[in-house]
Design a protein around this motif. Structure first.
Motif, PDB file in Angstrom:
ATOM      1  N   GLU B  63       0.855  -1.196   0.000  1.00  0.00           N
ATOM      2  CA  GLU B  63       0.000   0.000   0.000  1.00  0.00           C
ATOM      3  C   GLU B  63       0.887   1.241   0.000  1.00  0.00           C
ATOM      4  OE1 GLU B  63      -2.868   0.079   3.210  1.00  0.00           O
ATOM      5  OE2 GLU B  63      -3.142   2.236   3.003  1.00  0.00           O
ATOM      6  N   ALA B  64       0.644   2.161  -0.949  1.00  0.00           N
ATOM      7  CA  ALA B  64       1.443   3.380  -1.028  1.00  0.00           C
ATOM      8  C   ALA B  64       1.072   4.327   0.114  1.00  0.00           C
ATOM      9  CB  ALA B  64       1.212   4.051  -2.380  1.00  0.00           C
ATOM     10  N   LYS B 212      -3.503  10.881   5.172  1.00  0.00           N
ATOM     11  CA  LYS B 212      -3.169  10.794   3.752  1.00  0.00           C
ATOM     12  C   LYS B 212      -2.005  11.718   3.384  1.00  0.00           C
ATOM     13  CE  LYS B 212      -5.340   8.289   1.788  1.00  0.00           C
ATOM     14  NZ  LYS B 212      -5.196   6.798   1.878  1.00  0.00           N
ATOM     15  N   GLY B 262       2.589   6.020  -7.102  1.00  0.00           N
ATOM     16  CA  GLY B 262       1.473   6.965  -7.050  1.00  0.00           C
ATOM     17  C   GLY B 262       1.571   7.986  -5.937  1.00  0.00           C
ATOM     18  N   VAL B 306      -6.714  13.067  -5.368  1.00  0.00           N
ATOM     19  CA  VAL B 306      -5.666  12.064  -5.560  1.00  0.00           C
ATOM     20  C   VAL B 306      -4.623  12.179  -4.454  1.00  0.00           C
ATOM     21  CG1 VAL B 306      -3.847  11.265  -7.107  1.00  0.00           C
ATOM     22  CG2 VAL B 306      -6.075  11.925  -8.026  1.00  0.00           C
ATOM     23  N   VAL B 307      -4.691  11.234  -3.526  1.00  0.00           N
ATOM     24  CA  VAL B 307      -3.755  11.181  -2.405  1.00  0.00           C
ATOM     25  C   VAL B 307      -3.420   9.708  -2.145  1.00  0.00           C
ATOM     26  CG1 VAL B 307      -4.490  13.313  -1.254  1.00  0.00           C
ATOM     27  CG2 VAL B 307      -5.710  11.197  -0.780  1.00  0.00           C
ATOM     28  N   THR B 308      -2.342   9.485  -1.405  1.00  0.00           N
ATOM     29  CA  THR B 308      -2.020   8.096  -1.072  1.00  0.00           C
ATOM     30  C   THR B 308      -1.928   7.937   0.439  1.00  0.00           C
ATOM     31  OG1 THR B 308       0.344   8.582  -1.351  1.00  0.00           O
ATOM     32  CG2 THR B 308      -0.795   7.546  -3.206  1.00  0.00           C
TER      33      THR B 308
END
Lengths: 102, 308
Positions: B63-64, B212, B262, B306-308
């Motif tokens: 998981e990023a 995040k 990502g 868009v976040v990781t």
């Protein structure tokens, strides 16, 4: 011999897009200006381009398990940016995901 | 001495999906130096203009995202004071023994109200490959790739940004340089914290999900360096988000792009010099486009989602 590519159709849309064998589904769709599948990080990390494959063969690259769990993977959920078609495909974007679908 | 207490962002530990691809990205494209790989698989890197041993740690994971962001503190007295104050405010503070990371002294660690883990430490070994100190040339090693000078700051997304703001201001001595507020309610939507002369050392955006990562930022020298970085992004087909452009907030020049997992990166240059007596700069949410992307004057789809 260069493959001519695969025909990708999105359920509920009459558009059909040709995706080359050497590119991701997301890149193929983007070349045609398709906005049905939104582009996020394009690297399998953010989950924004999550889809479900209804028909067709494909391979996948590494994706964050937060967005595609092992069970979901078995059910053909995938991220378009890390999905590489191996045949003609039918996909759907109207899935329960972690973003609002247009 | 003017700057004491928390000095600067010291290191971040980033989760990556594929270590080999990530090393190529951070070492060859961004231009960091490899420091080493440890037995647990973590990879340590540093930027060429940093004195300390390492600043970027990569950990392979399915998981990023971000494991931890750490700040360097000027001395042990401050570290003890922060620990006491954090505990006094009800935070659980974990002690991490010296040596958990090579070359790093003892750390204290706490979870902020936005669900991000922050570490504080005083000691890190100096690198042999840091900036020269005796009749110093501009660089000891030849800069490579995007020629990142240093790890600069992070932008993190989470729910209770007011709570995290309070910890950094009241306990750790940060100041808020800029905020974005809702036009009607005045609720803070985004805030920019500094512990130094920089316009920001940590930024926070209110978000439905805690913990995040929006981006990890690297300083480059100037606007021309951003052009050169953009050339590298196209040359090597790196996933680019937006830029080169400028932020209204901080006035820094920027490109956002993504690592192979990502996680968003930024190359950043410029920005004003901040002093703690500066008045707070306030942006209304109705002007948020200009605040974030000064030339486009609108957010792109990815900024908020868009976040990781």
């Amino acid at each position: 011999m260069m493959n001519k590519g695969f025909q990708i159709s999105i359920q509920g849309s009459d558009k059909i897009v040709t995706c080359r064998e050497d590119e991701s589904l997301l890149s193929g769709l983007a070349r045609y200006g398709q906005k049905e599948v939104p582009a996020g990080c394009r690297q399998g990390g953010c989950g924004v381009c999550k889809i479900r494959v209804l028909k067709g063969e494909f391979e996948t690259g590494k994706m964050s398990i937060k967005h595609v769990s092992a069970m979901e993977k078995d059910m053909n959920f995938t991220l378009a940016c890390k999905t590489f078609p191996k045949s003609d495909m039918v996909i759907t974007v109207n899935i329960k995901g972690d973003r609002k679908w247009q | 001495m003017a700057i004491s207490g928390v000095l600067r962002p010291g290191f971040v530990q980033i989760r990556v999906l594929d270590m080999a691809e990530s090393i190529i990205h951070y070492r060859d494209r961004i231009g960091l130096e490899m420091v080493g790989t440890e037995a647990d698989g973590r990879v340590y890197l540093k930027a060429y203009d940093e004195f300390d041993r390492h600043s970027i740690i990569l950990r392979e994971c399915d998981e990023a995202g971000l494991d931890v962001m750490a700040f360097k503190v000027s001395n042990e007295t401050y570290l003890d004071e922060y620990e006491e104050k954090l505990r006094g405010q009800g935070f659980e503070v974990t002690a991490i023994a010296a040596g958990e990371q090579p070359g790093v002294g003892r750390r204290i660690s706490f979870m902020a109200p936005t669900g991000h883990r922050f570490d504080l430490y005083v000691d890190m070994e100096l690198s042999d490959n840091g900036p020269m100190t005796n009749n110093p040339d501009v660089s000891q090693l030849d800069p490579r790739g995007m020629k990142a000078l240093r790890f600069d700051h992070c932008l993190l997304y989470g729910g209770d940004i007011d709570g995290t703001k309070k910890v950094f201001e009241d306990i750790l001595g940060f100041s808020t340089s800029e905020v974005v507020v809702d036009d009607d309610t005045g609720m803070i939507i985004a805030l920019f914290l500094t512990c130094s002369n920089k316009a920001h050392d940590l930024a926070l955006v209110r978000h439905e999900e805690d913990g995040k990562l929006h981006h990890v930022s690297f300083l480059v020298e100037d606007w021309t360096s951003l052009r050169d970085a953009a050339d590298i992004m196209t040359r090597y087909d790196i996933s680019r988000d937006i830029g080169p452009t400028r932020h209204g907030i901080t006035r820094g020049q920027t490109i956002y792009f993504f690592d192979p997992s990502g996680n968003r990166n930024e190359v950043f240059s410029g920005g004003y010099a901040y002093y703690p007596d500066n008045p707070l700069r306030v942006w209304q949410a109705s002007s948020v486009g200009k605040a974030i992307f000064y030339y486009e004057r609108e957010l792109n789809d990815r900024f908020m989602t868009v976040v990781t």
